[in-house]
Design an enzyme around this catalytic site. Structure first.
Site, PDB file in Angstrom:
ATOM      1  N   HIS A 101     -37.380   3.256  16.655  1.00  0.00           N
ATOM      2  CA  HIS A 101     -37.822   4.296  17.610  1.00  0.00           C
ATOM      3  C   HIS A 101     -37.704   5.549  17.234  1.00  0.00           C
ATOM      4  CE1 HIS A 101     -40.243   5.350  20.845  1.00  0.00           C
ATOM      5  NE2 HIS A 101     -39.667   4.913  21.777  1.00  0.00           N
ATOM      6  N   HIS A 122     -46.210   1.717  12.008  1.00  0.00           N
ATOM      7  CA  HIS A 122     -46.316   1.951  13.432  1.00  0.00           C
ATOM      8  C   HIS A 122     -46.681   0.392  14.255  1.00  0.00           C
ATOM      9  CE1 HIS A 122     -47.351   3.222  17.668  1.00  0.00           C
ATOM     10  NE2 HIS A 122     -46.562   4.587  17.125  1.00  0.00           N
ATOM     11  N   ASP A 156     -42.277  10.886  12.933  1.00  0.00           N
ATOM     12  CA  ASP A 156     -40.833  11.096  12.698  1.00  0.00           C
ATOM     13  C   ASP A 156     -40.827  11.343  11.034  1.00  0.00           C
ATOM     14  OD1 ASP A 156     -39.785  10.583  15.133  1.00  0.00           O
ATOM     15  OD2 ASP A 156     -39.834   8.506  14.817  1.00  0.00           O
TER      16      ASP A 156
HETATM   17  N1  NMX Z   1     -40.859   0.027   5.434  1.00  0.00           N
HETATM   18  C1  NMX Z   1     -40.828  -1.047   4.940  1.00  0.00           C
HETATM   19  N2  NMX Z   1     -41.246  -2.215   5.563  1.00  0.00           N
HETATM   20  C2  NMX Z   1     -41.858  -2.245   6.704  1.00  0.00           C
HETATM   21  C3  NMX Z   1     -42.108  -0.609   7.115  1.00  0.00           C
HETATM   22  C4  NMX Z   1     -41.650   0.074   6.503  1.00  0.00           C
HETATM   23  N3  NMX Z   1     -41.846   1.435   6.766  1.00  0.00           N
HETATM   24  N4  NMX Z   1     -42.945  -0.874   8.561  1.00  0.00           N
HETATM   25  C5  NMX Z   1     -43.065  -2.103   8.481  1.00  0.00           C
HETATM   26  N5  NMX Z   1     -42.508  -2.991   7.701  1.00  0.00           N
HETATM   27  C6  NMX Z   1     -42.181  -4.525   7.474  1.00  0.00           C
HETATM   28  C7  NMX Z   1     -41.595  -4.960   8.853  1.00  0.00           C
HETATM   29  O1  NMX Z   1     -40.138  -4.958   8.868  1.00  0.00           O
HETATM   30  C8  NMX Z   1     -42.148  -6.166   8.835  1.00  0.00           C
HETATM   31  O2  NMX Z   1     -41.489  -7.001   7.847  1.00  0.00           O
HETATM   32  P1  NMX Z   1     -40.940  -8.565   8.125  1.00  0.00           P
HETATM   33  O3  NMX Z   1     -42.364  -9.421   8.269  1.00  0.00           O
HETATM   34  O4  NMX Z   1     -40.082  -8.873   6.740  1.00  0.00           O
HETATM   35  O5  NMX Z   1     -40.012  -8.557   9.246  1.00  0.00           O
HETATM   36  C9  NMX Z   1     -43.656  -6.315   8.413  1.00  0.00           C
HETATM   37  O6  NMX Z   1     -43.495  -5.156   7.537  1.00  0.00           O
HETATM   38  C10 NMX Z   1     -44.799  -6.134   9.144  1.00  0.00           C
HETATM   39  O7  NMX Z   1     -44.239  -5.105  10.096  1.00  0.00           O
HETATM   40  P2  NMX Z   1     -45.442  -4.473  11.183  1.00  0.00           P
HETATM   41  O8  NMX Z   1     -45.948  -5.410  11.874  1.00  0.00           O
HETATM   42  O9  NMX Z   1     -46.380  -3.960   9.997  1.00  0.00           O
HETATM   43  O10 NMX Z   1     -44.714  -3.536  12.055  1.00  0.00           O
HETATM   44  P3  NMX Z   1     -43.941  -3.347  13.468  1.00  0.00           P
HETATM   45  O11 NMX Z   1     -45.132  -3.480  14.277  1.00  0.00           O
HETATM   46  O12 NMX Z   1     -43.248  -4.815  13.530  1.00  0.00           O
HETATM   47  O13 NMX Z   1     -43.077  -2.423  13.322  1.00  0.00           O
HETATM   48  C11 NMX Z   1     -42.252  -0.145  13.071  1.00  0.00           C
HETATM   49  C12 NMX Z   1     -43.459  -1.127  13.539  1.00  0.00           C
HETATM   50  C13 NMX Z   1     -42.532   1.082  13.356  1.00  0.00           C
HETATM   51  C14 NMX Z   1     -40.820  -0.679  13.779  1.00  0.00           C
HETATM   52  C15 NMX Z   1     -41.995  -0.323  11.257  1.00  0.00           C
HETATM   53  O14 NMX Z   1     -43.269   0.165  10.713  1.00  0.00           O
HETATM   54  C16 NMX Z   1     -40.943   0.369  11.054  1.00  0.00           C
HETATM   55  O15 NMX Z   1     -39.860  -0.032  10.906  1.00  0.00           O
HETATM   56  N6  NMX Z   1     -41.007   1.607  10.485  1.00  0.00           N
HETATM   57  C17 NMX Z   1     -39.851   2.366   9.757  1.00  0.00           C
HETATM   58  C18 NMX Z   1     -39.182   2.949  11.288  1.00  0.00           C
HETATM   59  C19 NMX Z   1     -39.852   3.989  11.798  1.00  0.00           C
HETATM   60  O16 NMX Z   1     -40.527   4.907  11.254  1.00  0.00           O
HETATM   61  N7  NMX Z   1     -39.824   4.056  13.094  1.00  0.00           N
HETATM   62  C20 NMX Z   1     -40.567   5.200  14.018  1.00  0.00           C
HETATM   63  C21 NMX Z   1     -41.652   4.748  14.734  1.00  0.00           C
HETATM   64  C22 NMX Z   1     -42.194   5.887  15.454  1.00  0.00           C
HETATM   65  N8  NMX Z   1     -41.250   6.620  16.702  1.00  0.00           N
HETATM   66  O17 NMX Z   1     -41.063   7.242  16.662  1.00  0.00           O
HETATM   67  O18 NMX Z   1     -41.010   5.367  17.283  1.00  0.00           O
HETATM   68  C1  MLT Z   2     -43.464   6.794  20.261  1.00  0.00           C
HETATM   69  O1  MLT Z   2     -44.014   7.972  20.237  1.00  0.00           O
HETATM   70  O2  MLT Z   2     -43.226   6.270  21.342  1.00  0.00           O
HETATM   71  C2  MLT Z   2     -43.776   5.934  18.926  1.00  0.00           C
HETATM   72  O3  MLT Z   2     -44.950   6.384  18.166  1.00  0.00           O
HETATM   73  C3  MLT Z   2     -43.633   4.585  19.235  1.00  0.00           C
HETATM   74  C4  MLT Z   2     -44.897   3.654  19.752  1.00  0.00           C
HETATM   75  O4  MLT Z   2     -45.701   4.390  20.314  1.00  0.00           O
HETATM   76  O5  MLT Z   2     -44.692   2.562  20.039  1.00  0.00           O
END
Ligand code: NMX
Ligand code: MLT
Length: 441
Positions: free
Chosen positions: A271, A318, A373
């Site tokens: 997050h 995301h 981010d």
């Molecule tokens: N790099 C590598 N792998 C990724 C990434 C990424 N940026 N994003 C998703 N995946 C992987 C994820 O870990 C999962 O792998 P596995 O099946 O092996 O567990 C697979 O792709 C499917 O994930 P999604 O369904 O596309 O994404 P999910 O909804 O589970 O997660 C996040 C969303 C935001 C947690 C994920 O995209 C992530 O970890 N991004 C990097 C961290 C990040 O930038 N977070 C900030 C979000 C914004 N904020 O401010 O909150």
């Molecule tokens: C946020 O601003 O809270 C992030 O993009 C994460 C989200 O919407 O789930």
């Protein structure tokens, strides 16, 4: 504060009455079905919350009370000579539901100035922590120390009528928002600037004064803070920090307790902590490659290395969005206007070209595009704020605007204790074998 409070109450009563009518007539209408995968995989796509302040569209991004970020940049009141929106205006919009007048925005600025006093014991509590403590931990501890000031908590103990909860939550929320920049700036100056603190400037707006107290006097940095505080404020209700604040609030915990809980969620790397992870990752890449401006080919190789090591590419992906985050785009526009030749900012743009095709190629990532981010750190570094462990605190100060406006709505609408049903995996297996019923009351 009376005027804004009265307007809020009028709006909230109208909505509360309408909810009663809607539930009476349509309370049994089904709004969807839930699959087992959704239950096991983070409840994606299950609509289970009502949040008034903003709404996210997977393709288009966030709208605050119907307005996109470019629309807000156009319509909201600015600081004299500035071109970025004042976050006070966004708060008013989220709280009341209408665009504010200039007078409304100035009124909020002066109310928050008046309410910004932070008692000494809060600073003493921060000082009791080792300086090495992560800024987000210091921030949460400080918010908890501020909880002594909660009017809700005092009035509830003395015996508060249910119908008056909203008003004290409103007052606590205003006080807390007013105090956060001082607390955050104190943590910054303590940890990174030898404890040389800077007194507030009563002539500045909320974000401008925050920049000033952190020690950044350049007008462009103040503009960046106004934009930053606006775009990070809210992202509908299901994100971890908003949902946590709302959930804890449903137990009638006061706004200080709720917000501290939300901030613990924001401190997670998936997050809000992702903003520090992005810049750390770019710094490590530059060091590894021994260049300030890696080529796209070098970036591609580094991304592949990151993925091979079983790590995520921070700032990309995301849970709900399926396109480039408009908050990323707003920051990119800021970069193009103020620092187009900065090599770190250019690296962020080169990463934007290199990463999505690689993530897309993996075939499992639902959104290969950058989120908010991915960009923020590079803009901060440009103005000399290189202490990336502090970045999530900036996100947190901004997030207070959205989650506390929402908390006021939660109490004004009389939302009850939140308590979804959970099941065990053994129970799911019995259900699959037709031996037991797990759903329902
Ligand atoms: N790099 C590598 N792998 C990724 C990434 C990424 N940026 N994003 C998703 N995946 C992987 C994820 O870990 C999962 O792998 P596995 O099946 O092996 O567990 C697979 O792709 C499917 O994930 P999604 O369904 O596309 O994404 P999910 O909804 O589970 O997660 C996040 C969303 C935001 C947690 C994920 O995209 C992530 O970890 N991004 C990097 C961290 C990040 O930038 N977070 C900030 C979000 C914004 N904020 O401010 O909150
Ligand atoms: C946020 O601003 O809270 C992030 O993009 C994460 C989200 O919407 O789930």
């Amino acid at each position: 504060m009376g005027v804004i409070k009265d307007r809020f109450k009028l709006k909230a009563d109208e909505v509360a009455n309408n909810i009663k009518d809607v539930l009476k007539e349509h309370g049994n209408r089904k709004i969807g079905e839930v699959t087992l995968s959704q239950v096991y995989q983070g409840m994606r796509g299950i609509t289970g919350l009502v949040t008034e302040t903003s709404l996210l569209d997977a393709q288009e991004g966030i709208r605050f009370r119907g307005y996109t970020i470019p629309e807000l940049q156009q319509k909201l009141c600015k600081a004299p000579g500035g071109s970025e929106p004042l976050p006070e205006g966004l708060f008013y919009l989220m709280l009341v539901g209408d665009l504010p007048s200039e007078d409304d925005v100035h009124h909020l600025t002066s109310v928050w100035q008046r309410r910004s006093h932070v008692p000494n014991h809060v600073f003493a509590t921060i000082e009791a922590l080792p300086k090495s403590t992560h800024p987000m931990t210091q921030f949460v501890v400080a918010i908890m120390a501020l909880q002594t000031e909660s009017q809700f908590s005092k009035k509830y103990s003395a015996g508060l009528n249910k119908k008056d909860y909203w008003e004290v939550v409103f007052d606590d929320s205003m006080d807390l928002i007013a105090r956060l920049p001082r607390v955050a700036a104190y943590i910054y100056r303590r940890k990174y600037k030898n404890g040389e603190h800077i007194q507030p400037n009563g002539l500045l707006d909320w974000a401008g004064n925050f920049a000033h107290m952190m020690g950044f006097e350049e007008e462009d940095f103040k503009e960046l803070m106004r934009l930053y505080m606006t775009i990070h404020a809210d992202h509908e209700g299901g994100n971890v920090s908003a949902h946590t604040t709302h959930l804890v609030g449903s137990a009638l915990s006061d706004p200080y307790l709720c917000f501290a809980a939300g901030m613990n969620g924001l401190a997670g790397p998936l997050h809000g902590l992702a903003n520090q992870e992005v810049i750390k990752w770019i710094f490590e890449m530059r060091e590894d490659l021994k260049t300030d401006l890696p080529t796209k080919e070098q970036i591609v190789e580094y991304v592949e290395k990151t993925l091979k090591e079983g790590k995520v590419v921070p700032g990309y992906g995301h849970a709900v969005l399926r396109k480039t985050d408009p908050r990323f785009t707003a920051q990119m526009e800021f970069g193009k206007k103020h620092m187009p030749d900065d090599p770190l900012v250019q690296t962020v743009w080169n990463i934007y070209e290199a990463v999505p095709p690689i993530l897309q190629g993996l075939g499992k990532i639902k959104n290969p595009w950058p989120n908010v981010d991915a960009h923020s750190g590079a803009l901060l570094v440009h103005y000399g704020m290189e202490e990336y462990e502090f970045y999530t605190v900036l996100f947190g100060v901004s997030r207070a605007l959205g989650v506390l406006a929402s908390l006021c709505w939660d109490r004004a609408l009389g939302f009850p204790l939140e308590r979804p049903k959970s099941v065990t995996h053994a129970q799911v297996k019995l259900w699959l074998e037709g031996k037991d019923e797990i759903w329902g009351d």
